[in-house]
Scaffold this motif. Structure first.
Motif, short mmCIF file in Angstrom:
data_model
loop_
_atom_site.label_atom_id
_atom_site.label_comp_id
_atom_site.label_asym_id
_atom_site.label_seq_id
_atom_site.Cartn_x
_atom_site.Cartn_y
_atom_site.Cartn_z
N GLU A 219 3.42 -5.34 25.54
CA GLU A 219 4.30 -5.22 26.70
C GLU A 219 4.71 -6.57 27.27
O GLU A 219 5.82 -6.75 27.76
CB GLU A 219 3.59 -4.39 27.77
CG GLU A 219 4.42 -4.15 29.03
CD GLU A 219 3.62 -3.48 30.12
OE1 GLU A 219 4.22 -2.93 31.05
OE2 GLU A 219 2.36 -3.52 30.05
N GLU A 220 3.80 -7.56 27.19
CA GLU A 220 4.05 -8.88 27.79
C GLU A 220 4.35 -9.94 26.74
O GLU A 220 4.23 -11.13 27.02
CB GLU A 220 2.82 -9.30 28.62
CG GLU A 220 2.36 -8.29 29.66
CD GLU A 220 3.40 -8.07 30.74
OE1 GLU A 220 4.23 -8.99 30.97
OE2 GLU A 220 3.39 -6.99 31.36
N THR B 134 5.80 1.82 19.84
CA THR B 134 4.57 1.83 20.63
C THR B 134 4.39 0.46 21.27
O THR B 134 4.39 -0.56 20.58
CB THR B 134 3.36 2.16 19.76
OG1 THR B 134 3.50 3.49 19.27
CG2 THR B 134 2.08 2.08 20.57
N VAL B 135 4.28 0.45 22.58
CA VAL B 135 4.14 -0.79 23.35
C VAL B 135 2.81 -0.75 24.08
O VAL B 135 2.58 0.14 24.90
CB VAL B 135 5.30 -0.95 24.35
CG1 VAL B 135 5.15 -2.25 25.12
CG2 VAL B 135 6.63 -0.91 23.63
N GLN B 136 1.94 -1.70 23.79
CA GLN B 136 0.63 -1.71 24.42
C GLN B 136 0.67 -2.50 25.72
O GLN B 136 1.06 -3.67 25.76
CB GLN B 136 -0.43 -2.29 23.48
CG GLN B 136 -1.85 -2.11 24.02
CD GLN B 136 -2.90 -2.48 23.00
OE1 GLN B 136 -2.61 -2.75 21.84
NE2 GLN B 136 -4.15 -2.51 23.44
N ALA B 137 0.26 -1.85 26.78
CA ALA B 137 0.33 -2.45 28.11
C ALA B 137 -0.56 -3.68 28.22
O ALA B 137 -1.67 -3.73 27.70
CB ALA B 137 -0.08 -1.41 29.16
N GLY B 138 -0.02 -4.70 28.91
CA GLY B 138 -0.79 -5.90 29.23
C GLY B 138 -1.04 -6.84 28.07
O GLY B 138 -1.79 -7.82 28.21
N SER C 10 -2.81 3.76 27.78
CA SER C 10 -2.46 2.34 27.88
C SER C 10 -1.34 1.98 26.93
O SER C 10 -0.87 0.86 26.91
CB SER C 10 -3.68 1.48 27.56
OG SER C 10 -4.08 1.68 26.23
N ILE C 11 -0.91 2.94 26.09
CA ILE C 11 0.26 2.69 25.24
C ILE C 11 1.46 3.24 25.99
O ILE C 11 1.47 4.38 26.40
CB ILE C 11 0.13 3.43 23.91
CG1 ILE C 11 -1.18 3.04 23.24
CG2 ILE C 11 1.30 3.15 23.02
CD1 ILE C 11 -1.45 3.83 22.00
N LEU C 12 2.45 2.43 26.17
CA LEU C 12 3.62 2.86 26.91
C LEU C 12 4.78 3.11 25.96
O LEU C 12 5.05 2.30 25.09
CB LEU C 12 4.03 1.78 27.93
CG LEU C 12 2.95 1.31 28.91
CD1 LEU C 12 3.54 0.23 29.79
CD2 LEU C 12 2.47 2.48 29.75
N GLN C 13 5.45 4.23 26.12
CA GLN C 13 6.69 4.45 25.38
C GLN C 13 7.80 4.06 26.33
O GLN C 13 8.07 4.72 27.32
CB GLN C 13 6.80 5.93 24.99
CG GLN C 13 7.77 6.18 23.87
CD GLN C 13 7.27 5.56 22.57
OE1 GLN C 13 6.10 5.31 22.43
NE2 GLN C 13 8.16 5.32 21.66
N MET C 14 8.44 2.91 26.09
CA MET C 14 9.27 2.29 27.11
C MET C 14 10.76 2.44 26.80
O MET C 14 11.20 2.36 25.66
CB MET C 14 8.91 0.81 27.24
CG MET C 14 7.41 0.59 27.48
SD MET C 14 7.02 -1.11 27.84
CE MET C 14 7.66 -1.28 29.47
#
Length: 799
Positions: A362-363, A395-399, A13-17
């Motif tokens: 993320e949002e 580190t970007v946490q989704a949602g 659920s952590i996105l590397q964007m």
């Protein structure tokens, strides 16, 4: 493992964007950024801070007192933070009594706002030593007292935890007496119904007035332009705080970290840009691209967080609504350069190559992720050019919108442990040996107790309970031919523990010769399974080398065997007892299978007397006992009878083989074109005559000389079950045998939960671990970490 660790990306659920071209004219901006003179930019920023200061005053410390009723500029007042309470902490009995608190003020400049309130928590230490420190910064409307759960958690782990009130917050927000007068009115509301409505209005008026204090400061900054209360003025305080921290005798000035949430994240970002003494940096939901937000019409959420000053500016500028022009003018007035030369594309890369972890949602509308492409990619390039690519991570946490989460708190904790705590050379050196024979220690590194684990998308992620938290770890692929170890000469393939131990001794001598800074560290040998052979033999070799004064003296303090095979004669006899107790077989099965044991025992005794052929026969005859049990058990995992067996090793370790056979990983590790396999059949075959030998004989001399031994075993492992290990430990002849046998069994608890049963006497400890199979650190990671820490600190027998 530095090379393999170079490929850190994101997880689950952590996105590397990554984003394409968030700014107009990206190539121009990138060229400009890469040409940045970091010292010059920092000098310009510091000059700006000086121009808005009152005459400087000497930095001095004024004693303070704990704030029992802290001011929060929001209503209702927050009570508890589940997020901060999730921060990893040490399980220390009577921790509250062991934590010491300091409250004081630093004078950072003239005037009321030049009085900086500071709160410091740390563990009381019997010996004075320099420790790492971390500065924690609160979000808007909060105060330093809100951060107590984080301060306590980090203090329990050996950090000196520091928090301050930022400008116009906490003790700097209002007169304490005035605040308490207001609260007295609110209290009267509960008992005086006839005056209730009047008192309620008074409370709301004064509370709102306090809430507006910081907003008033922003408006005055817009009007007069003589202060910078949004970010920069607190950065000035943090520079002065660094002056103080670097002079403390209990703080290692090279290991000072800084972190903060939201507004505190921005403070951390700019303080680290301005002052290189902050060596590890973790801004949480604080980093954004201010210019990017203006250009892409994404400025609204950030403006709404401090809207009063923008409304004032809109009115002053004769506008009907807040627009980009208003936003740009306000930023340039209250924080000059925030949306230009000091924006994130220029200042974030200047923090690198110091370790920098940026944590965002993320949002998040206040910190749009799309606006961070240039600063983060540039910071990554700076770290790569400095040969430390792992020093930067986004580190970007989704949602997740604009909020700090437990996941972010744990990521920050892991980051600080990695770059601040792990560098503590006072921690013991722990060597890990995986068994097999012939199985790679990378199995433990990635699946049990190493710093990293391999996620489903083949990226490395932090292991929250890695043993690196409390030790300096060495994982070795051995004997020769295991994992990435290799030879071009078949004579190097080992067939007995004497040769294996000599190789290991040569290695550890070479290691300490290359890393003399660890020579005086306590040294422990650990491992599992067939390492029940390796470990006693190697511990004896080290002890012998020390006595004979061979090479560098190795400070051997102990050795630990997890679910090991050490005494085949006793352990094979225990198979049926364990299987019956666990209801894997019935009484008839038990009786029939036990008929196989006398022949097994006879061959083991012949093997021990030097009969090499007998060793091979012993292996065949004794494994018939195990095979007979498995014929009844079926497809159960013999390493964990709660599970079903998958693949050759009864576990799916394919991710590790895929990862370590990746060409990029191989290049980073410098292993050439060697094909990695989890377990080597060649090594296993070469040790065919070694398997049925007992290695208990070398243990009593080590115990008699005070070398500590820990035998631990997960309760659901059949292969090297806890009962067989307990039986050989109790049967071992040494001076403390009787006392150990008579010692009581006590619960092994971690954070109040029973995690096992242990028995201790003198240097010997036996621990049966609940809810675990063959690989205890994989099944019970928190308990395994607590076990190691207590054991190496001499505290395991006290729990």
């Amino acid at each position: 493992m530095r090379g393999a660790a170079m490929l850190v990306r994101g997880v689950g659920s952590i996105l590397q964007m990554q984003f394409a071209q968030p700014y107009g004219g990206v190539s121009k901006i990138m060229n400009k950024i890469m040409a940045i003179d970091a010292d010059k930019l920092r000098s310009q920023f510091l000059h700006l801070l000086h121009t808005r200061r009152t005459p400087q005053v000497p930095l001095c410390v004024i004693p303070g007192k704990p704030v029992n009723d802290p001011l929060y500029q929001e209503f209702p007042k927050p009570i508890f933070s589940e997020v901060m309470s999730s921060c990893p902490k040490e399980d220390i009995p009577n921790m509250k009594e062991l934590i010491q608190e300091q409250n004081f003020y630093l004078t950072t400049e003239e005037g009321e706002q030049g009085r900086l309130p500071v709160l410091v928590l740390s563990m009381k230490e019997a010996t004075k030593k320099k420790r790492p420190a971390i500065v924690f910064l609160h979000s808007t409307n909060k105060c330093k007292e809100w951060l107590r759960p984080l301060l306590q958690a980090y203090a329990s782990r050996g950090y000196i935890a520091v928090a301050i009130d930022s400008r116009y917050h906490g003790e700097r927000a209002t007169n304490t007496t005035t605040y308490r007068d207001v609260r007295t009115g609110a209290f009267a509301l509960c008992f005086c119904s006839s005056l209730g409505s009047i008192l309620l209005r008074l409370y709301k008026y004064f509370a709102y007035s306090e809430y507006k204090q910081c907003r008033r400061a922003l408006i005055l900054s817009w009007k007069k332009g003589d202060t910078m209360p949004f970010i920069y003025d607190t950065v000035w305080d943090l520079i002065k705080l660094a002056d103080y921290l670097t002079e403390r005798e209990d703080i290692d000035s090279s290991r000072i970290g800084i972190t903060g949430e939201s507004l505190g994240g921005m403070h951390a970002w700019f303080a680290a840009f301005a002052d290189t003494r902050f060596s590890v940096v973790v801004p949480i939901i604080g980093v954004q691209g201010f210019r990017w937000a203006i250009e892409h019409d994404r400025w609204q959420a950030r403006v709404d967080s401090v809207k009063d000053v923008f409304e004032e500016a809109r009115s002053d500028l004769g506008k009907n609504e807040i627009d980009k022009e208003v936003v740009e003018k306000v930023w340039d007035r209250i924080a000059p350069g925030l949306a230009s030369q000091f924006d994130s594309p220029y200042t974030v890369p200047v923090i690198a190559p110091r370790p920098l972890l940026i944590l965002n949602g993320e949002e998040d509308p206040r910190c749009p992720i799309a606006g961070l492409d240039i600063p983060t990619s540039t910071a990554q390039e700076v770290c790569a050019d400095a040969d430390c690519p792992l020093n930067f991570k986004l580190t970007v946490q989704a949602g997740i919108e604009h909020q700090m989460t437990p996941l972010m708190v744990k990521e920050a904790s892991n980051w600080f442990d990695k770059f601040l705590r792990m560098s503590n050379k006072n921690d013991p050196v722990v060597m890990w040996l995986t068994g097999g024979p012939g199985c790679s220690s990378e199995l433990a590194l990635f699946y049990e107790n190493g710093p990293f684990q391999i996620s489903h998308n083949m990226s490395l992620v932090w292991n929250e309970f890695g043993w690196d938290k409390v030790s300096n770890l060495i994982y070795i692929d051995q004997p020769t031919g295991t994992g990435f170890s290799y030879t071009s000469d078949n004579r190097d393939i080992r067939h007995n523990e004497t040769d294996i131990s000599n190789d290991l001794y040569d290695f550890i001598q070479a290691f300490f010769n290359a890393h003399p800074e660890y020579v005086n560290s306590d040294f422990y040998i650990t491992g599992e399974s067939y390492a029940g052979h390796y470990i006693p033999a190697f511990a004896s070799r080290v002890h012998q080398g020390n006595k004979k004064k061979e090479g560098i003296h190795i400070n051997l303090k102990g050795f630990a065997i997890g679910n090991g095979m050490t005494n085949p004669e006793i352990q094979f006899k225990s198979y049926t007892d364990y299987a019956l107790d666990m209801k894997l077989i019935n009484q008839t099965d038990y009786h029939n299978i036990n008929k196989l044991y006398p022949k097994c025992q006879q061959q083991i005794n012949s093997c021990g007397n030097g009969g090499e052929d007998a060793c091979l026969y012993a292996f065949q005859d004794c494994t018939n006992i195990f095979s007979s049990i498995m014929d009844i058990v079926g497809d159960k995992n013999y390493y964990d009878t709660r599970k079903t067996c998958e693949g050759n090793l009864c576990y799916d370790f394919s991710r590790m083989e895929t990862y370590l056979n990746d060409n990029q990983v191989k290049r980073a590790l410098g292993v050439g074109d060697i094909e990695f396999v989890s377990c080597s059949s060649i090594v296993k075959q070469a040790l065919g005559t070694d398997m049925m030998k007992s290695f208990v004989v070398g243990i009593p001399p080590l115990l008699e000389d005070g070398i500590n031994l820990l035998i631990y075993a997960g309760e659901y492992d059949l292969m090297c079950n806890w009962l067989g290990n307990s039986n050989w430990v109790h049967a071992m002849e040494w001076s403390g045998k009787r006392e150990f046998g008579a010692a009581p069994s006590i619960n092994f608890t971690v954070e109040g939960e029973d995690k096992g049963v242990q028995k201790n006497h003198g240097p010997l400890t036996f621990l049966k671990v609940h809810d675990a199979g063959h690989m205890v650190p994989m099944d019970q990671p928190k308990a395994a970490l607590a076990m190691l820490q207590r054991w190496t600190q001499g505290k395991l027998s006290n729990t």
